[in-house]
Design a protein around this motif. Structure first.
Motif, PDB file in Angstrom:
ATOM      1  N   MET A  83       0.811  -1.219   0.000  1.00 16.47           N
ATOM      2  CA  MET A  83       0.000   0.000   0.000  1.00 16.47           C
ATOM      3  C   MET A  83       0.845   1.270   0.000  1.00 16.47           C
ATOM      4  O   MET A  83       0.357   2.337  -0.368  1.00 16.47           O
ATOM      5  CB  MET A  83      -0.948   0.005   1.201  1.00 16.47           C
ATOM      6  N   VAL A  84       2.097   1.172   0.400  1.00 22.58           N
ATOM      7  CA  VAL A  84       2.970   2.357   0.402  1.00 22.58           C
ATOM      8  C   VAL A  84       3.197   2.835  -1.030  1.00 22.58           C
ATOM      9  O   VAL A  84       2.961   3.999  -1.367  1.00 22.58           O
ATOM     10  CB  VAL A  84       4.315   2.042   1.081  1.00 22.58           C
ATOM     11  N   TYR A  85       3.635   1.915  -1.901  1.00 27.28           N
ATOM     12  CA  TYR A  85       3.859   2.275  -3.301  1.00 27.28           C
ATOM     13  C   TYR A  85       2.542   2.584  -4.017  1.00 27.28           C
ATOM     14  O   TYR A  85       2.483   3.481  -4.865  1.00 27.28           O
ATOM     15  CB  TYR A  85       4.579   1.140  -4.023  1.00 27.28           C
ATOM     16  N   VAL A  86       1.499   1.848  -3.684  1.00 25.77           N
ATOM     17  CA  VAL A  86       0.186   2.094  -4.290  1.00 25.77           C
ATOM     18  C   VAL A  86      -0.296   3.507  -3.956  1.00 25.77           C
ATOM     19  O   VAL A  86      -0.805   4.230  -4.824  1.00 25.77           O
ATOM     20  CB  VAL A  86      -0.841   1.054  -3.803  1.00 25.77           C
ATOM     21  N   ALA A  87      -0.143   3.910  -2.693  1.00 22.03           N
ATOM     22  CA  ALA A  87      -0.598   5.236  -2.268  1.00 22.03           C
ATOM     23  C   ALA A  87       0.154   6.345  -3.006  1.00 22.03           C
ATOM     24  O   ALA A  87      -0.449   7.326  -3.458  1.00 22.03           O
ATOM     25  CB  ALA A  87      -0.411   5.387  -0.760  1.00 22.03           C
ATOM     26  N   ILE A  88       1.459   6.184  -3.151  1.00 30.04           N
ATOM     27  CA  ILE A  88       2.259   7.208  -3.833  1.00 30.04           C
ATOM     28  C   ILE A  88       1.825   7.345  -5.295  1.00 30.04           C
ATOM     29  O   ILE A  88       1.552   8.459  -5.780  1.00 30.04           O
ATOM     30  CB  ILE A  88       3.753   6.859  -3.755  1.00 30.04           C
ATOM     31  N   CYS A  89       1.750   6.225  -5.991  1.00 30.28           N
ATOM     32  CA  CYS A  89       1.396   6.255  -7.419  1.00 30.28           C
ATOM     33  C   CYS A  89      -0.032   6.747  -7.640  1.00 30.28           C
ATOM     34  O   CYS A  89      -0.319   7.445  -8.617  1.00 30.28           O
ATOM     35  CB  CYS A  89       1.569   4.865  -8.026  1.00 30.28           C
ATOM     36  N   SER A  90      -0.933   6.398  -6.735  1.00 27.99           N
ATOM     37  CA  SER A  90      -2.329   6.812  -6.870  1.00 27.99           C
ATOM     38  C   SER A  90      -2.502   8.302  -6.619  1.00 27.99           C
ATOM     39  O   SER A  90      -3.220   8.988  -7.345  1.00 27.99           O
ATOM     40  CB  SER A  90      -3.206   6.012  -5.901  1.00 27.99           C
ATOM     41  N   LEU A  91      -1.854   8.801  -5.572  1.00 21.80           N
ATOM     42  CA  LEU A  91      -1.967  10.233  -5.259  1.00 21.80           C
ATOM     43  C   LEU A  91      -1.382  11.091  -6.379  1.00 21.80           C
ATOM     44  O   LEU A  91      -1.861  12.205  -6.634  1.00 21.80           O
ATOM     45  CB  LEU A  91      -1.259  10.539  -3.937  1.00 21.80           C
ATOM     46  N   LEU A  92      -0.369  10.576  -7.060  1.00 24.75           N
ATOM     47  CA  LEU A  92       0.205  11.321  -8.188  1.00 24.75           C
ATOM     48  C   LEU A  92      -0.793  11.451  -9.333  1.00 24.75           C
ATOM     49  O   LEU A  92      -0.648  12.324 -10.192  1.00 24.75           O
ATOM     50  CB  LEU A  92       1.478  10.638  -8.669  1.00 24.75           C
ATOM     51  N   GLY A  93      -1.812  10.576  -9.349  1.00 26.49           N
ATOM     52  CA  GLY A  93      -2.863  10.698 -10.352  1.00 26.49           C
ATOM     53  C   GLY A  93      -3.622  12.006 -10.245  1.00 26.49           C
ATOM     54  O   GLY A  93      -4.224  12.478 -11.220  1.00 26.49           O
ATOM     55  N   SER A  94      -3.594  12.623  -9.053  1.00 27.20           N
ATOM     56  CA  SER A  94      -4.234  13.925  -8.871  1.00 27.20           C
ATOM     57  C   SER A  94      -3.523  15.011  -9.664  1.00 27.20           C
ATOM     58  O   SER A  94      -4.072  16.109  -9.847  1.00 27.20           O
ATOM     59  CB  SER A  94      -4.239  14.303  -7.375  1.00 27.20           C
ATOM     60  N   PHE A  95      -2.289  14.724 -10.109  1.00 25.30           N
ATOM     61  CA  PHE A  95      -1.531  15.680 -10.915  1.00 25.30           C
ATOM     62  C   PHE A  95      -1.494  15.274 -12.390  1.00 25.30           C
ATOM     63  O   PHE A  95      -1.643  16.126 -13.262  1.00 25.30           O
ATOM     64  CB  PHE A  95      -0.090  15.797 -10.391  1.00 25.30           C
ATOM     65  N   THR A  96      -1.270  13.976 -12.665  1.00 28.89           N
ATOM     66  CA  THR A  96      -1.077  13.552 -14.052  1.00 28.89           C
ATOM     67  C   THR A  96      -2.324  13.743 -14.908  1.00 28.89           C
ATOM     68  O   THR A  96      -2.252  14.293 -16.010  1.00 28.89           O
ATOM     69  CB  THR A  96      -0.648  12.074 -14.105  1.00 28.89           C
ATOM     70  N   VAL A  97      -3.480  13.287 -14.407  1.00 27.88           N
ATOM     71  CA  VAL A  97      -4.694  13.362 -15.219  1.00 27.88           C
ATOM     72  C   VAL A  97      -5.188  14.799 -15.405  1.00 27.88           C
ATOM     73  O   VAL A  97      -5.441  15.225 -16.545  1.00 27.88           O
ATOM     74  CB  VAL A  97      -5.802  12.474 -14.618  1.00 27.88           C
TER      75      VAL A  97
END
Length: 309
Positions: A170-184
């Motif tokens: 969940m550590v890596y999942v959380a980082i990559c998912s939260l970055l979706g708030s910027f990429t999309v």
């Protein structure tokens, strides 16, 4: 303000999103295969052909997503990524020999059903001007949300990753998912600003600055995502990571897009409830795919041994 141009672009955007989802679905599997191959050879995965092909698929998929986000609302494009999870699960069972049992196949079917519901009830209007984007970026609610995301990312990367990164997915999942708030939002924003920058006449300084700013945010976000996705694939199953990542990434992207572009405003109550049900159905299907990796299903009745006198 949104106009009826979304009616023309939305079907094309959905079609591109579906194709991109299948391409993206192969990304994690090929990269994981490349990592395993390089580990056996004792060399860096950066030089492995299979890993590079997975990276190429990621680039092509992201270009497709960029086009899709600018032709259809993010609240419909992002959930369609479930089709990539489905394809990835099937591909992983073949290339990586990661088991896909009856429960996993049921999860795939449920993902497809939920995606169909999302397509049918998708919003028919999208943001179409730079002014709408600028209004959203200056919204205090959205600014507060972005600041909280940045602080959370810093805490995760600086303190949590060194302590728990290799033991808790969940550590890596959380980082990559939260970055979706910027990429999309950045991808969609670039499409809205581009006509003012590259159109006829001299572009304004504000338009150029906004375009470069969004491009910088997009590039940095993708690079960080790319780094931590490969870190996760080194430690965890591609199927497990992709399934959990899909649910959390979709949730953060839909929430961020709803705050920035107000895409939910174009939905009726019926369509809104249907999309929530469709999203829930897709998430349940993805969770079943995740559970199927650990579950052992036995259809035969267990026979009790006969007692001897």
């Amino acid at each position: 303000m949104a106009d009826n141009s979304g009616l023309t672009g939305t079907p094309l955007g959905i079609a591109i999103a579906v194709i991109s989802s299948f391409i993206n679905g192969s990304t994690f599997v090929l990269q994981k295969k490349g990592i395993l191959r390089s580990r056996d050879k004792g060399c860096s995965y950066l030089t492995d052909v299979v890993w590079c092909s997975g990276t190429l698929c990621m680039i092509i998929g992201q270009v497709g997503n960029f086009l899709a986000y600018n032709l259809a609302p993010a609240v419909i494009v992002t959930p369609l990524g479930a089709l990539g999870v489905l394809f990835g699960a099937v591909l992983a069972s073949w290339i990586l020999e990661e088991r896909l049992n009856v429960l996993g196949k049921l999860g795939c079917i449920i993902c497809c059903c939920g995606s169909v519901v999302l397509i049918i009830h998708a919003p028919k209007t999208v943001a179409t001007s730079r002014q709408e984007l600028e209004d959203g970026l200056s919204d205090p609610v959205f600014v507060t949300y972005i600041l909280l995301v940045v602080l959370t990312l810093v805490a995760l990367i600086v303190w949590v990753v060194p302590a728990h990164g290799t033991s808790n997915i969940m550590v890596y999942v959380a980082i990559c998912s939260l970055l979706g708030s910027f990429t999309v939002p950045s991808s969609k924003g670039l499409g809205l600003v581009a006509p003012d920058v590259f159109g006829e006449g001299q572009p304004s300084v504000g338009a150029v600055a906004l375009f470069l700013g969004l491009l910088g945010v997009l590039a940095v976000s993708i690079l960080i995502q790319f780094f931590f996705i490969n870190k996760a694939l080194e430690c965890f199953s591609s199927n497990i990571f992709e399934a959990i990542y899909y649910v959390t990434f979709t949730s953060t992207v839909i929430f961020a897009s709803a705050l920035l572009f107000k895409e939910w405003m174009g939905l009726t109550v019926t369509d809104g409830l249907a999309m929530l049900c469709g999203l829930t159905t897709v998430c349940v299907g993805v969770i079943l795919l995740r559970i199927s990796q650990e579950a052992v299903i036995n259809w035969k009745e267990k026979k009790e041994p006969k007692k001897t006198d």
